[in-house]
Design a protein around this motif. Structure first.
Motif, PDB file in Angstrom:
ATOM      1  N   LYS A 558       0.834  -1.212   0.000  1.00 20.00           N
ATOM      2  CA  LYS A 558       0.000   0.000   0.000  1.00 20.00           C
ATOM      3  C   LYS A 558       0.871   1.264   0.000  1.00 20.00           C
ATOM      4  O   LYS A 558       0.598   2.223  -0.739  1.00 20.00           O
ATOM      5  CB  LYS A 558      -0.922  -0.010   1.219  1.00 20.00           C
ATOM      6  CG  LYS A 558      -1.896   1.164   1.302  1.00 20.00           C
ATOM      7  CD  LYS A 558      -2.807   1.024   2.504  1.00 20.00           C
ATOM      8  CE  LYS A 558      -3.823   2.169   2.560  1.00 20.00           C
ATOM      9  NZ  LYS A 558      -3.188   3.478   2.702  1.00 20.00           N
ATOM     10  N   ALA A 559       1.922   1.252   0.822  1.00 21.11           N
ATOM     11  CA  ALA A 559       2.815   2.416   0.887  1.00 21.11           C
ATOM     12  C   ALA A 559       3.520   2.657  -0.444  1.00 21.11           C
ATOM     13  O   ALA A 559       3.686   3.807  -0.886  1.00 21.11           O
ATOM     14  CB  ALA A 559       3.827   2.217   2.006  1.00 21.11           C
ATOM     15  N   LEU A 560       3.937   1.576  -1.104  1.00 18.96           N
ATOM     16  CA  LEU A 560       4.601   1.712  -2.405  1.00 18.96           C
ATOM     17  C   LEU A 560       3.644   2.281  -3.456  1.00 18.96           C
ATOM     18  O   LEU A 560       4.034   3.141  -4.258  1.00 18.96           O
ATOM     19  CB  LEU A 560       5.149   0.358  -2.856  1.00 18.96           C
ATOM     20  CG  LEU A 560       6.403  -0.142  -2.130  1.00 18.96           C
ATOM     21  CD1 LEU A 560       6.658  -1.605  -2.455  1.00 18.96           C
ATOM     22  CD2 LEU A 560       7.611   0.696  -2.490  1.00 18.96           C
ATOM     23  N   ARG A 567       4.341  10.960  -5.042  1.00 18.73           N
ATOM     24  CA  ARG A 567       5.667  11.585  -5.162  1.00 18.73           C
ATOM     25  C   ARG A 567       6.703  10.564  -5.650  1.00 18.73           C
ATOM     26  O   ARG A 567       7.659  10.233  -4.937  1.00 18.73           O
ATOM     27  CB  ARG A 567       6.093  12.188  -3.822  1.00 18.73           C
ATOM     28  CG  ARG A 567       5.927  11.270  -2.649  1.00 18.73           C
ATOM     29  CD  ARG A 567       6.198  11.983  -1.312  1.00 18.73           C
ATOM     30  NE  ARG A 567       6.265  11.045  -0.220  1.00 18.73           N
ATOM     31  CZ  ARG A 567       5.211  10.464   0.353  1.00 18.73           C
ATOM     32  NH1 ARG A 567       3.990  10.730  -0.086  1.00 18.73           N
ATOM     33  NH2 ARG A 567       5.372   9.622   1.354  1.00 18.73           N
ATOM     34  N   PRO A 568       6.565  10.081  -6.873  1.00 18.38           N
ATOM     35  CA  PRO A 568       7.474   9.028  -7.372  1.00 18.38           C
ATOM     36  C   PRO A 568       8.910   9.493  -7.546  1.00 18.38           C
ATOM     37  O   PRO A 568       9.831   8.683  -7.586  1.00 18.38           O
ATOM     38  CB  PRO A 568       6.846   8.647  -8.720  1.00 18.38           C
ATOM     39  CG  PRO A 568       6.054   9.845  -9.114  1.00 18.38           C
ATOM     40  CD  PRO A 568       5.553  10.455  -7.856  1.00 18.38           C
ATOM     41  N   GLU A 569       9.142  10.818  -7.643  1.00 21.30           N
ATOM     42  CA  GLU A 569      10.515  11.304  -7.868  1.00 21.30           C
ATOM     43  C   GLU A 569      11.349  11.277  -6.590  1.00 21.30           C
ATOM     44  O   GLU A 569      12.584  11.319  -6.655  1.00 21.30           O
ATOM     45  CB  GLU A 569      10.472  12.732  -8.441  1.00 21.30           C
ATOM     46  CG  GLU A 569       9.949  13.810  -7.486  1.00 21.30           C
ATOM     47  CD  GLU A 569       8.415  13.785  -7.356  1.00 21.30           C
ATOM     48  OE1 GLU A 569       7.892  14.480  -6.483  1.00 21.30           O
ATOM     49  OE2 GLU A 569       7.778  13.046  -8.147  1.00 21.30           O
ATOM     50  N   GLU A 570      10.717  11.180  -5.415  1.00 24.91           N
ATOM     51  CA  GLU A 570      11.447  11.170  -4.149  1.00 24.91           C
ATOM     52  C   GLU A 570      11.872   9.747  -3.788  1.00 24.91           C
ATOM     53  O   GLU A 570      11.207   8.775  -4.169  1.00 24.91           O
ATOM     54  CB  GLU A 570      10.576  11.745  -3.031  1.00 24.91           C
ATOM     55  CG  GLU A 570      10.184  13.203  -3.242  1.00 24.91           C
ATOM     56  CD  GLU A 570       9.294  13.698  -2.110  1.00 24.91           C
ATOM     57  OE1 GLU A 570       9.179  12.982  -1.087  1.00 24.91           O
ATOM     58  OE2 GLU A 570       8.725  14.800  -2.255  1.00 24.91           O
ATOM     59  N   PRO A 571      12.949   9.573  -3.015  1.00 24.98           N
ATOM     60  CA  PRO A 571      13.339   8.213  -2.573  1.00 24.98           C
ATOM     61  C   PRO A 571      12.325   7.649  -1.585  1.00 24.98           C
ATOM     62  O   PRO A 571      11.760   8.384  -0.765  1.00 24.98           O
ATOM     63  CB  PRO A 571      14.709   8.430  -1.915  1.00 24.98           C
ATOM     64  CG  PRO A 571      14.745   9.883  -1.562  1.00 24.98           C
ATOM     65  CD  PRO A 571      13.923  10.595  -2.581  1.00 24.98           C
ATOM     66  N   PHE A 572      12.115   6.337  -1.656  1.00 22.44           N
ATOM     67  CA  PHE A 572      11.135   5.668  -0.781  1.00 22.44           C
ATOM     68  C   PHE A 572      11.799   5.280   0.539  1.00 22.44           C
ATOM     69  O   PHE A 572      12.895   4.703   0.545  1.00 22.44           O
ATOM     70  CB  PHE A 572      10.582   4.415  -1.470  1.00 22.44           C
ATOM     71  CG  PHE A 572       9.585   3.654  -0.649  1.00 22.44           C
ATOM     72  CD1 PHE A 572       8.301   4.123  -0.469  1.00 22.44           C
ATOM     73  CD2 PHE A 572       9.942   2.455  -0.036  1.00 22.44           C
ATOM     74  CE1 PHE A 572       7.385   3.418   0.285  1.00 22.44           C
ATOM     75  CE2 PHE A 572       9.035   1.746   0.719  1.00 22.44           C
ATOM     76  CZ  PHE A 572       7.741   2.231   0.878  1.00 22.44           C
ATOM     77  N   ASP A 573      11.148   5.595   1.664  1.00 23.60           N
ATOM     78  CA  ASP A 573      11.682   5.294   2.990  1.00 23.60           C
ATOM     79  C   ASP A 573      10.948   4.071   3.545  1.00 23.60           C
ATOM     80  O   ASP A 573       9.813   4.174   4.000  1.00 23.60           O
ATOM     81  CB  ASP A 573      11.497   6.498   3.917  1.00 23.60           C
ATOM     82  CG  ASP A 573      12.094   6.242   5.304  1.00 23.60           C
ATOM     83  OD1 ASP A 573      12.826   5.235   5.450  1.00 23.60           O
ATOM     84  OD2 ASP A 573      11.841   7.033   6.229  1.00 23.60           O
TER      85      ASP A 573
END
Length: 864
Positions: A558-560, A567-573
Motif C-alpha cells: 500500500k505504501a509503495l 511523489r514518485p521522484e522522491e526516494p522511498f523510505d
C-alpha cells in the motif's frame, strides 16, 4: 459348494460385482446397444457399469464418451421404464465429456412434454444439463409449465434444473420466478423448498424484494420443514445486514421457529440465534434447545447440540455453563465425536480443579477420533493454557504426546501453534515447550511446520538458561533436511551467535560449513551472516540479525502504491512503513457447522447487477459473454477509463468504467462520444450522472450488431465528455460556478472475432470430430503472418481469434485445433497449420473453419 460360497459372500456384504471393471471391456459391451433387437435387462446392466465407472472417477476420452453417448441414445426406442431412466442418467453424466450432445435435444423435449410422468422428470434434468444457455429460450415455455406441474417429481426436477442454470443464465431463470412463486405453496415439501430457493436466488441482488419475500412468508409459515430452514437462513441474513430495530420481526420469527414440531427447523433456528452475536441472555432460548438435544436418544441430535455448544464457548462461555450436567453425561457417550465435544466444552467452561480429571478422560479415547475432532481438543487445550497457566506442565505433556501420534499437517500445525503460544505467553513453560518442539522436528515431515519451529528456536532459544542444548537440534536440520529447512536452520544458528558471545566461535565453524552447501539460498545466508558476525559491530549485528525490522507485506504494498501515485521522484523510505495495521473492529467468527468453500464468481456474474439496472436490458435476451477489461487510458493520467464488452446475440453493451483521480474536480453529465464503423447503430447511451474523486462510475452504450457477421469487425474511436466543477480538495464540495464543458480523448479499440466467440481446445480425438463436420460449409485460406517466430505467431493467432493457448500443439509444425460457439448459437470448428519460413522469413499459416453458418466460417478468415 461354489454357489454357497458366493451366497455367503453376498450376505456378508463383502462382495462388489463392479469392483474389478475394465473400462475398455465395458465400452465394448456398450456396442450391444446398436443391435436391432436388444434385451432391456442386459442394457440396464451395461449402463450401470458405465455409471459406476464415471462415479468412481474413471477418465473417459472425448471419443470414448462420444461413442458411449451416441450408443446410449439408440435405447430411446425401448419402452422399458427402468432402462429409459438409466438412459437419462447416462446422457446426463456423459454430456459434459461427449461432443455434439445437442443432437438429442428433440428426443428429450418430446419426453419432457409427454404423458409418461416417469420419463418427464429425468428428461428435464438431462435436457438442462446438455442445453447451452443460448439455446434455453427454445424450451423456456416447457420449463415454466413443468415448474407448476401437479406431479411433485416433475416440478422439483424443473426447479432444481433452474437452480443449476441460474449460474449460466441468471436473466432467463429470473423470468421463471412467477411460476416458482406459485410452487412455494405446494403440498410437497421438496417442491416448496426448491421453489423458495429459485425465488430467493432470483432476488439475491435486490434487498427490498428479499425483505418483502421473507416478511410475507414469515406471517404464514411454510408447510415444508426444508423450505422453513431456508427461510430462517434468509431472515438471519437480513438481521446480519441490518442491526437496527427494524430487524426485530425477523428475530421474533426465528425464535418462534424454536417451537416447531420438526427437529430440523428447531436446530436451524437455534443455530441462527447462536450466530447473531447476541448477549448471553438473548441466547438463552437457543441454549435451552441445544441442551435438550444433548439428552436426545438420537446420536445426530446429540452431536449437533454438543458441537454447537462447543463452538459457542469461544464467545459466550457463561451461556454454556448452564449445560454442564448434560455435558457430563455425554462424556461416556458411545459416539466418540460427541464425547470429545462434551469434554472440550467442559474444559472451556469448567474450573481449574476439574482439568486433570477431564484430561484423563480425553486421553482414553483421543486415538479413536478423527483429525477434525482432535483439532477441536487441541484448540480447547490451547485456551486452557491461557486460562490456567499453573497447569502448563500437564497440558504441555499432553500436547507433546499428541504431537507424536499419527496425523495430517493441519492437526500437527494446531498442536505446534498451541505449544508456541504456551512458550510465548508463559515464561515458566518456555524451556519445556522448546524441548518438546526440538524432539518433534527430529521426525517432522512438513517443511512449513519445521521452518516455523526453527524460527521460534532462533528467537527464543538464545534467551533460555541453557541455549547450547538447542544448537544440536538446529544443526541436524542442516545435515538432514531439504533446502528451505536448511536455510531456516542457518538463520536460527546465526541468532545464537549474535546474542550469545560464548557460543560465537562454534557458530562460526558451523556457518563456514554451510558455505559449501548445494543450495544457493543456504550458501548466501551463511556467507551473509558470517560476514556480519565477523565485523564484531554490535549495532550492525543487532540491526541485521537480531532485531531486523519486518514491515507488514500488505502495508508495504500500500505504501509503495501511494508513493508512486503521489511523489514518485522522491526516494522511498521503507522505515516509515508500520509493521502492524491499525487495530480495526474485529468481526466475530460465525459458528459454522461445516466449512464453506469460497464461491468462484464469473465476470458475467460480477457485472450482472449493474447490467440488470439498465432500461430495456431484458429485451436483449441472455448475455453471451463478457470480455476482460481493457484500459483506454494510461495508468498515471487524470482520468482512468477501462472498457468491458457485454456481448449478446444481436447487441453489444460497451461499459466504460471511469475514475476521476483529481481531488479538486467534480465531473457531471459524463458520457462517451463514440465513432463507430458505418454498419453499427447506437441504440442507447446511459451516462454517469457524476464522478466524484476516486469513486468509480460507468457509462453504458448499447449498440446493434450489423446484420452481416463480417461487418461486425471494426475499430471504434471514443472521447470522454463531461462538465467540470471546481471543488474543495478536502471536503469535495463544488463551488457555486456553473462549470464548463470539457473532453478527454480515449484510445481506439476494436471489435474482433475473439469478442464474439466462446472457444475451447480440442486435443483428443480431433480427426473424427473434424470428419463429422465434413458436410458443413468450410472456408479456408493461406496467410503470410508478420511474425518470424512460429511460437509467437501461434500465440498471436489464438489471442486474435479468441482461442485458448492450450489449442496449440506440435513442434516444427504448429497446429491449432479448437471448437466454439459464436454469438447466436452457431457452432464452429477451427483448424490452423503454421510452418516457419527460412531464415528471417515470415511464418505461413493455412486456416480452415467449418460451421453450419457459412458466414461464421468466413468471419474467422476475415479477422486475420
Amino acid at each position: 459348494m461354489s454357489f454357497k460360497g458366493d451366497k455367503k459372500e453376498e450376505e456378508d456384504g463383502s462382495s462388489n460385482p463392479y469392483a474389478n471393471l475394465d473400462k475398455t471391456i465395458v465400452l465394448q459391451e456398450s456396442r450391444y446397444f446398436n443391435e436391432s433387437s436388444v434385451h432391456p435387462r442386459k442394457c440396464t446392466h451395461i449402463l450401470t457399469k458405465i455409471l459406476y465407472l464415471l462415479n468412481q472417477g474413471e477418465k473417459f476420452t472425448t471419443q470414448e464418451a462420444t461413442d458411449a453417448f451416441f450408443a446410449t441414445t439408440k435405447l430411446f426406442q425401448s419402452k422399458d421404464v427402468m432402462l429409459r431412466r438409466m438412459v437419462y442418467l447416462c446422457i446426463k453424466e456423459l454430456s459434459c465429456m461427449a461432443q455434439d450432445v445437442i443432437i438429442v435435444t428433440s428426443s428429450l423435449t418430446k419426453d419432457m412434454t409427454g404423458k409418461e410422468d416417469l420419463y418427464r422428470a429425468a428428461a428435464i434434468r438431462a435436457l438442462c444439463s446438455i442445453t447451452d444457455s443460448t439455446m434455453l429460450q427454445a424450451i423456456e415455455r416447457y420449463m415454466k409449465q413443468a415448474i407448476v406441474d401437479k406431479n411433485p417429481a416433475v416440478s422439483s426436477a424443473a426447479l432444481v434444473s433452474a437452480l443449476h442454470l441460474s449460474s449460466s443464465a441468471p436473466d432467463l431463470v429470473r423470468r421463471w420466478a412467477n411460476e416458482a412463486q406459485e410452487a412455494i405453496s405446494s403440498d410437497s415439501a421438496m417442491v416448496s423448498y426448491h421453489a423458495l430457493g429459485v425465488v430467493a436466488g432470483s432476488r439475491r441482488n435486490d434487498k427490498l424484494s428479499t425483505v418483502k419475500l421473507v416478511t410475507r412468508l414469515a406471517r404464514a409459515p411454510l408447510k415444508s420443514p426444508h423450505a422453513l430452514c431456508l427461510l430462517i437462513r434468509l431472515a438471519a441474513q437480513l438481521v446480519e445486514d441490518d442491526e437496527s430495530d427494524a430487524s426485530q420481526p425477523y428475530i421474533e420469527f426465528i425464535e418462534c421457529c424454536l417451537r416447531h414440531k420438526s427437529e430440523m427447523v428447531i436446530y436451524e433456528a437455534a443455530h441462527a440465534i447462536v450466530n447473531l452475536r447476541k448477549t448471553a441472555r438473548d441466547l438463552a432460548p437457543a441454549v435451552s434447545v441445544l441442551q435438550l438435544f444433548c439428552g436426545s436418544s438420537k446420536a445426530s441430535l446429540r452431536l449437533a447440540g454438543a458441537r454447537t455448544l462447543a463452538r459457542l464457548t469461544a464467545k459466550h462461555p457463561t451461556a454454556v455453563a448452564a449445560c454442564a450436567v448434560d455435558l457430563e453425561n455425554l462424556i461416556s457417550d458411545s459416539n466418540r465425536s460427541v464425547a470429545t465435544l462434551a469434554v472440550t466444552t467442559l474444559l472451556a467452561t469448567g474450573a481449574e480443579s476439574s482439568v486433570d480429571r477431564l484430561m484423563k478422560q480425553i486421553s482414553g479415547f483421543v486415538s479413536e477420533i478423527s483429525d477434525e475432532f482432535k483439532i477441536v481438543v487441541v484448540r480447547a487445550i490451547r485456551r486452557l493454557c491461557t486460562k490456567f497457566p499453573r497447569k502448563h506442565q500437564a497440558l504441555a505433556a499432553f500436547l507433546a504426546a499428541m504431537l507424536r501420534d499419527e496425523g495430517g499437517l493441519e492437526y500437527k500445525a494446531a498442536i505446534a501453534d498451541a505449544i508456541i503460544a504456551l512458550v510465548e505467553e508463559n515464561p515458566d513453560a518456555k524451556e519445556m515447550g522448546l524441548a518438546h518442539l526440538c524432539e518433534f522436528i527430529e521426525d517432522c515431515e512438513h517443511t512449513a511446520l519445521a521452518v516455523r519451529i526453527l524460527h521460534l528456536l532462533g528467537r527464543e532459544g538464545p534467551k533460555s538458561r541453557h541455549p547450547s542444548r538447542y544448537i544440536r537440534f538446529i544443526y541436524n536440520r542442516v545435515i538432514l533436511e531439504s533446502g528451505p529447512v536448511r536455510a531456516a536452520a542457518v538463520s536460527a544458528v546465526a541468532q545464537f551467535g549474535a546474542q550469545r558471545p560464548e557460543l560465537l566461535p562454534n557458530i562460526r565453524v558451523l556457518l563456514s560449513r554451510c558455505q559449501m552447501d548445494d543450495d544457493d539460498e543456504v550458501r548466501d545466508r551463511a556467507i551473509y551472516f558470517s560476514a556480519i558476525l565477523d565485523t564484531g559491530d554490535e549495532q550492525l549485528i543487532n540491526d541485521y540479525i537480531v532485531n531486523v525490522p519486518k514491515p507488514n507485506p500488505v502495508l508495504l504494498e500500500k505504501a509503495l502504491r501511494d508513493h508512486l501515485a503521489t511523489r514518485p521522484e522522491e526516494p522511498f523510505d521503507i522505515m516509515a512503513v508500520p509493521s502492524e495495521e491499525e487495530p480495526k473492529e474485529h468481526k466475530e467468527a460465525v459458528v459454522e457447522i461445516e466449512v464453506r468453500k469460497p464461491v468462484q464468481v464469473s465476470i458475467e456474474e460480477l457485472y450482472s447487477e449493474q447490467l440488470s439496472k439498465l432500461p430495456g436490458i431484458e429485451r436483449l435476451g441472455p448475455i453471451f459473454k463478457t470480455t476482460a477489461p481493457v484500459d483506454l487510458t494510461e495508468a498515471e493520467t487524470e482520468y482512468r477509463v477501462r472498457l468491458l464488452k457485454h456481448v449478446f446475440a444481436r447487441h453489444v453493451i460497451l461499459q466504460f468504467e471511469c475514475v476521476n483521480t483529481l481531488n479538486d474536480q467534480l465531473l457531471e453529465h459524463v458520457h462517451v462520444r463514440l465513432e463507430t464503423p458505418p454498419e453499427y447503430e447506437i441504440r442507447a447511451i446511459i451516462p454517469a450522472p457524476k464522478l466524484e474523486y476516486d469513486k468509480p462510475g460507468s457509462v453504458f452504450l448499447i449498440l446493434d450488431y450489423p446484420s452481416a457477421f463480417v461487418d461486425s469487425l471494426g475499430v471504434f474511436g471514443a472521447t470522454l465528455e463531461f462538465t467540470v466543477h471546481d471543488c474543495d480538495p478536502n471536503t469535495g464540495a463544488p463551488d457555486s460556478s456553473e462549470g464548463y464543458a470539457d473532453s478527454y480523448p480515449l484510445e481506439e479499440f476494436g471489435m474482433g472475432c475473439g469478442d464474439q466467440i466462446r472457444a475451447r481446445a480440442v486435443t483428443e480425438d480431433w480427426e473424427p470430430l473434424w470428419e463429422r463436420a465434413a458436410n458443413a460449409p468450410e472456408a479456408s485460406d493461406t496467410f503470410g503472418l508478420s511474425q518470424n517466430n512460429i511460437n509467437d505467431a501461434a500465440a498471436a493467432v489464438c489471442e486474435h481469434l479468441g482461442l485458448p493457448k492450450s489449442a496449440i500443439s506440435g513442434d516444427a509444425v504448429k497446429e491449432i485445433r479448437a471448437q466454439g460457439i459464436f454469438r447466436g448459437g452457431a457452432p464452429v470448428l477451427v483448424r490452423a497449420r503454421l510452418v516457419a519460413g527460412g531464415s528471417g522469413e515470415a511464418v505461413t499459416m493455412k486456416l480452415a473453419a467449418r460451421s453450419p453458418r457459412e458466414d461464421v466460417a468466413q468471419l474467422l478468415l476475415a479477422a486475420i
